[in-house]
Scaffold this active site. Structure first.
Site, mmCIF file in Angstrom:
data_model
loop_
_atom_site.group_PDB
_atom_site.id
_atom_site.type_symbol
_atom_site.label_atom_id
_atom_site.label_comp_id
_atom_site.label_asym_id
_atom_site.label_seq_id
_atom_site.Cartn_x
_atom_site.Cartn_y
_atom_site.Cartn_z
ATOM 1 N N THR A 21 0.743 -1.072 0.022
ATOM 2 C CA THR A 21 -0.015 -0.028 0.102
ATOM 3 C C THR A 21 0.732 0.978 -0.210
ATOM 4 O OG1 THR A 21 -1.956 0.938 1.080
ATOM 5 C CG2 THR A 21 -0.256 0.121 2.593
ATOM 6 N N ASN A 22 0.350 2.480 0.421
ATOM 7 C CA ASN A 22 1.022 3.533 0.293
ATOM 8 C C ASN A 22 0.631 4.780 1.360
ATOM 9 O OD1 ASN A 22 -0.765 5.559 -0.770
ATOM 10 N ND2 ASN A 22 -0.818 4.138 -2.431
ATOM 11 N N ARG A 23 1.064 5.780 1.518
ATOM 12 C CA ARG A 23 0.814 6.575 2.875
ATOM 13 C C ARG A 23 -0.321 7.622 2.633
ATOM 14 N NH1 ARG A 23 5.647 10.103 3.062
ATOM 15 N NH2 ARG A 23 4.122 11.155 4.399
ATOM 16 N N SER A 24 -1.120 7.244 1.460
ATOM 17 C CA SER A 24 -2.252 8.275 1.192
ATOM 18 C C SER A 24 -3.131 7.923 2.614
ATOM 19 C CB SER A 24 -2.918 7.707 -0.106
ATOM 20 O OG SER A 24 -4.151 8.515 -0.057
#
Ligand code: CTP
Length: 209
Positions: A21-24
């Site tokens: 995933t990512n930090r959004s």
């Protein structure tokens, strides 16, 4: 006006308990949804997993993977006047989602990834006449060149360019809007609520008081 907004990260599962995933945080997309509601729009929010409560009055579609987001967005976009893609969609996913939890073995391991669909580029290809497509470009380097390139490549009307250090996870953002006809509108560093309102005002005009 009916507007489709995407927000948050996607999750690309490796096995039943692990994902990429990512930090959004989803804050920018949720702020755009709130601002669109306040303008009197009908709002559909396609959201990845985030720790936020959607504004009351929006229709919410919850998704996890880029493939699920692509499916929902392409279906809903067909009946929308505008689409704002604020989601941080994964560009790659594991080729295979393992059915059982991966057990460790001695030595290194390699994860084989494949490209996901570029949802915004697909929307750009199937754009209806008069439909307004807005993307976001989160960059660490060469902000304006990269954003302009994305605007053209994905057949967008506007792109909101921001530096990763200015927006990701934060409550404020600093955005430069680039329009397809060459307009460049630099918005001030503001709360995401104010930035969202200014983005919609720049693109769709000010609301009469
Ligand atoms: N986007 C999308 N589908 C993807 C990747 C991105 O719809 N698979 C959208 C994002 O929601 C955003 C815009 O495209 O509105 C730009 O996303 P960004 O991650 O900045 O750009 P990429 O096209 O992924 O390019 P790169 O990773 O090379 O910077």
């Amino acid at each position: 006006m009916k507007i489709l907004i995407t927000a948050g990260p996607t999750r690309e599962y490796i096995d039943p308990v692990r994902f990429i995933t990512n930090r959004s945080s989803g804050k920018m997309g949720y702020a755009v949804a709130q601002a669109a509601l306040e303008r009197g729009c009908e709002v559909v929010l396609v959201t990845g997993p985030v720790a936020l409560t959607p504004p009351e009055g929006v229709r919410v579609i919850r998704v996890e993977s880029a493939a699920q987001m692509a499916e929902a967005v392409k279906r809903e976009a067909a009946t929308c006047d505008a689409v704002v893609m604020a989601a941080a969609v994964a560009d790659y996913r594991p080729v295979k989602i393992l059915e059982h939890k991966l057990k460790k073995t001695p030595g290194d391991m390699t994860l084989h990834l494949e490209r996901t669909e570029d949802i915004l580029a697909s929307l750009g290809e199937m754009k209806k006449p008069g439909q307004v497509l807005v993307g976001f470009a989160a960059e660490t380097d060469d902000l304006l060149e990269n954003a302009k390139h994305k605007l053209e490549r994905k057949n967008l009307d506007w792109i909101a360019a921001n530096r990763v250090c200015d927006g990701f996870g934060a409550d404020t953002n600093k955005v430069i809007l680039l329009g397809r006809e060459g307009r460049i509108v630099e918005l001030p560093l503001e709360s995401k609520a104010v930035v969202a309102k200014m983005i919609l005002e720049t693109i769709f005009g000010r609301q009469p008081e």
